[in-house]
Design a protein around this motif. Sequence first.
Motif, PDB file in Angstrom:
ATOM      1  N   GLY A   1       0.813  -1.329  -0.034  1.00  0.00           N
ATOM      2  CA  GLY A   1      -0.084  -0.683   0.178  1.00  0.00           C
ATOM      3  C   GLY A   1       0.980   1.387   0.350  1.00  0.00           C
ATOM      4  O   GLY A   1       1.806   1.667  -0.371  1.00  0.00           O
ATOM      5  N   GLU A   2       0.586   2.473   0.443  1.00  0.00           N
ATOM      6  CA  GLU A   2       1.030   3.255   0.782  1.00  0.00           C
ATOM      7  C   GLU A   2       0.820   4.665   1.178  1.00  0.00           C
ATOM      8  O   GLU A   2      -0.041   4.289   2.847  1.00  0.00           O
ATOM      9  N   ALA A   3       1.848   4.697   1.995  1.00  0.00           N
ATOM     10  CA  ALA A   3       1.579   5.843   3.707  1.00  0.00           C
ATOM     11  C   ALA A   3       1.226   7.339   2.942  1.00  0.00           C
ATOM     12  O   ALA A   3       2.515   7.928   2.273  1.00  0.00           O
ATOM     13  N   ILE A   4       1.064   8.210   3.880  1.00  0.00           N
ATOM     14  CA  ILE A   4       0.734   9.660   3.268  1.00  0.00           C
ATOM     15  C   ILE A   4       0.715  10.235   4.732  1.00  0.00           C
ATOM     16  O   ILE A   4       0.115   9.711   5.608  1.00  0.00           O
ATOM     17  N   ASP A   5       1.685  11.479   4.856  1.00  0.00           N
ATOM     18  CA  ASP A   5       2.200  12.188   6.095  1.00  0.00           C
ATOM     19  C   ASP A   5       1.529  13.352   5.558  1.00  0.00           C
ATOM     20  O   ASP A   5       2.125  14.252   5.020  1.00  0.00           O
ATOM     21  N   ALA A   6       0.684  14.112   6.110  1.00  0.00           N
ATOM     22  CA  ALA A   6      -0.376  15.283   5.986  1.00  0.00           C
ATOM     23  C   ALA A   6       0.708  16.192   6.672  1.00  0.00           C
ATOM     24  O   ALA A   6       0.381  17.385   5.906  1.00  0.00           O
ATOM     25  N   ARG A   7       1.898  15.806   7.393  1.00  0.00           N
ATOM     26  CA  ARG A   7       1.576  17.008   7.797  1.00  0.00           C
ATOM     27  C   ARG A   7       3.063  17.306   7.449  1.00  0.00           C
ATOM     28  O   ARG A   7       4.358  18.786   7.345  1.00  0.00           O
ATOM     29  N   SER A   8       3.828  16.845   5.907  1.00  0.00           N
ATOM     30  CA  SER A   8       5.298  17.601   5.029  1.00  0.00           C
ATOM     31  C   SER A   8       4.569  18.057   4.259  1.00  0.00           C
ATOM     32  O   SER A   8       4.725  18.835   3.105  1.00  0.00           O
ATOM     33  N   LEU A   9       2.799  18.199   3.784  1.00  0.00           N
ATOM     34  CA  LEU A   9       2.232  19.334   3.189  1.00  0.00           C
ATOM     35  C   LEU A   9       0.545  19.868   2.936  1.00  0.00           C
ATOM     36  O   LEU A   9      -0.103  19.386   3.839  1.00  0.00           O
ATOM     37  N   PRO A  10       1.392  20.867   3.964  1.00  0.00           N
ATOM     38  CA  PRO A  10       0.207  21.630   5.106  1.00  0.00           C
ATOM     39  C   PRO A  10      -0.802  22.383   3.561  1.00  0.00           C
ATOM     40  O   PRO A  10      -1.294  22.348   2.557  1.00  0.00           O
ATOM     41  N   ALA A  11      -2.449  22.176   4.369  1.00  0.00           N
ATOM     42  CA  ALA A  11      -3.513  22.081   3.754  1.00  0.00           C
ATOM     43  C   ALA A  11      -2.760  24.018   3.246  1.00  0.00           C
ATOM     44  O   ALA A  11      -2.439  24.801   4.338  1.00  0.00           O
ATOM     45  N   GLY A  12      -4.417  23.714   2.515  1.00  0.00           N
ATOM     46  CA  GLY A  12      -3.594  25.225   1.319  1.00  0.00           C
ATOM     47  C   GLY A  12      -2.372  25.828   0.552  1.00  0.00           C
ATOM     48  O   GLY A  12      -2.010  26.735  -0.117  1.00  0.00           O
ATOM     49  N   TRP A  13      -2.133  24.347   0.258  1.00  0.00           N
ATOM     50  CA  TRP A  13      -0.466  24.441  -0.589  1.00  0.00           C
ATOM     51  C   TRP A  13      -0.818  24.723  -2.027  1.00  0.00           C
ATOM     52  O   TRP A  13      -0.024  25.347  -2.708  1.00  0.00           O
ATOM     53  N   LEU A  14      -2.129  24.586  -2.384  1.00  0.00           N
ATOM     54  CA  LEU A  14      -2.553  24.832  -3.895  1.00  0.00           C
ATOM     55  C   LEU A  14      -3.072  25.966  -4.441  1.00  0.00           C
ATOM     56  O   LEU A  14      -3.667  26.476  -5.298  1.00  0.00           O
TER      57      LEU A  14
ATOM     58  N   ALA B   1      -4.072  30.029  -5.014  1.00  0.00           N
ATOM     59  CA  ALA B   1      -2.719  31.180  -5.475  1.00  0.00           C
ATOM     60  C   ALA B   1      -2.486  31.812  -4.811  1.00  0.00           C
ATOM     61  O   ALA B   1      -1.905  32.843  -3.641  1.00  0.00           O
ATOM     62  N   GLY B   2      -3.607  31.952  -3.531  1.00  0.00           N
ATOM     63  CA  GLY B   2      -3.505  33.402  -1.981  1.00  0.00           C
ATOM     64  C   GLY B   2      -2.046  32.698  -0.781  1.00  0.00           C
ATOM     65  O   GLY B   2      -2.744  33.609   0.512  1.00  0.00           O
ATOM     66  N   ARG B   3      -1.719  31.518  -1.146  1.00  0.00           N
ATOM     67  CA  ARG B   3      -1.532  31.305   0.362  1.00  0.00           C
ATOM     68  C   ARG B   3      -0.479  32.308   0.704  1.00  0.00           C
ATOM     69  O   ARG B   3       0.176  32.535   0.304  1.00  0.00           O
ATOM     70  N   ASP B   4      -0.140  31.852   2.167  1.00  0.00           N
ATOM     71  CA  ASP B   4       0.909  32.069   3.098  1.00  0.00           C
ATOM     72  C   ASP B   4       1.899  31.100   3.409  1.00  0.00           C
ATOM     73  O   ASP B   4       1.826  29.825   3.068  1.00  0.00           O
ATOM     74  N   GLY B   5       2.796  31.308   3.905  1.00  0.00           N
ATOM     75  CA  GLY B   5       4.411  30.897   3.922  1.00  0.00           C
ATOM     76  C   GLY B   5       5.591  30.680   3.326  1.00  0.00           C
ATOM     77  O   GLY B   5       5.187  31.235   2.210  1.00  0.00           O
ATOM     78  N   PRO B   6       6.119  30.315   4.335  1.00  0.00           N
ATOM     79  CA  PRO B   6       7.941  30.264   2.760  1.00  0.00           C
ATOM     80  C   PRO B   6       8.029  29.443   1.807  1.00  0.00           C
ATOM     81  O   PRO B   6       6.842  28.287   1.662  1.00  0.00           O
ATOM     82  N   ALA B   7       8.546  30.031   0.617  1.00  0.00           N
ATOM     83  CA  ALA B   7       8.521  29.300  -0.417  1.00  0.00           C
ATOM     84  C   ALA B   7       9.225  27.900  -0.646  1.00  0.00           C
ATOM     85  O   ALA B   7       9.661  27.844   0.293  1.00  0.00           O
ATOM     86  N   TRP B   8       8.574  27.499  -1.661  1.00  0.00           N
ATOM     87  CA  TRP B   8       9.587  26.118  -1.653  1.00  0.00           C
ATOM     88  C   TRP B   8      11.131  26.428  -2.303  1.00  0.00           C
ATOM     89  O   TRP B   8      11.261  27.180  -2.966  1.00  0.00           O
TER      90      TRP B   8
END
Length: 374
Positions: free
Chosen positions: A192-205, A207-214
């Motif tokens: 199967g697959e494991a997904i850790d939501a902590r590594s992809l913050p909500a709102g990353w999609l 356009a008006g998001r806050d937070g540092p650039a990748w």
Amino acid sequence: PLLVHPLVECVDDVVARVVRTPTEHAAAMSFTPGRWHARWIWAAPTGDVTPGLDGQRHCVALRRDLELAGVPDAAPTRVCADSRYALWVNGIEVARGPVRINPRRRKYDVIDIASALRPGRNTIAAVCVHYGAATAWWQPAPILTTAVSRGAFLFESQIGDELVISDDAWEAIRLTGWVALPATEGFNGRGGEAIDARSLPAGWLDAGRDGPAWPAAIAYDAHSIGDPGRPEPPTFPHGPYGASPLPQLAAREVELTAVGSDWTAGEVVAGTLLIEASGPAGEQIVVRTSEFERGSEPGGDMGGQIGFAITLDGTQRAIESSDSYGLREARIDAPDSVTVHRVVVRERMYPVEPGAEFACSDPLLERIWAVGRR
């Protein structure tokens, strides 16, 4: 696969003539055969192990912002990945792919993203998975060819007068904790697959998001060792690239009903799994899928197939798997501090043309035929 693929391709051509829309056809015709302008891109490796060379699954997220004064009538786009991608524009899913292919005859998907664009700031984003080792639905390219075979994403879109391409202007991160689960016992043997939501913050999609650039994405050279050619694809050993004859399919959401810790669809369904849940950060949900209803096997065993595991980030989020699963029921194991709000299977099936019929004296056989045709 080398023997079967031409037959599959012929069938696909017939299907495409039935279901491809005029808009999709126009988008496909917007790109001429030959060299791309885009580059294969990926997230920079972290740690001492180069992703893709260790035979392990890993995932990356990529995105790019662009400003538009207005929205064009059409924005033909072609996209591909090794191994799989999901693509969003301003938070709207616009494509998933590619379908299973022979890596020496690579196909790209063609879509029109104009309906998802808007004046002002726009965000194009993708989550990509590289399987690392062969699966039933992905065949790796020959080893020691190019860096592309270790995971790569390719994007090209004509948006008005601007050609938007995948290059080092994109941002990209490797998703920690998005890995493969061990294969299960039994005849299936599928992991199967494991997904850790902590590594992809909500709102990353957004356009008006806050937070540092990748960090900036890395752009791969398309040529192999010793080849001084141009860095844009086509890429050895893929051969000349061609548009996939298959269209993108709208998802049909099948909402599962909760019965204790089990969630049932009432029929066998197949697609990606979407789990909406909330709970403390770090808590984990484990989803096991089965084609059997609880109690239909000795002891009520679900069959033990692990679909995927989700590590929560402390918020209420809907997390969708990258892979597809076939199931009638899903059993969700989670601590008491976690609330599962809904379970959905998102089916993406090709339309079935009317005309074929089957009838016999056995109602069970008729039902099996109807289910198989769906």
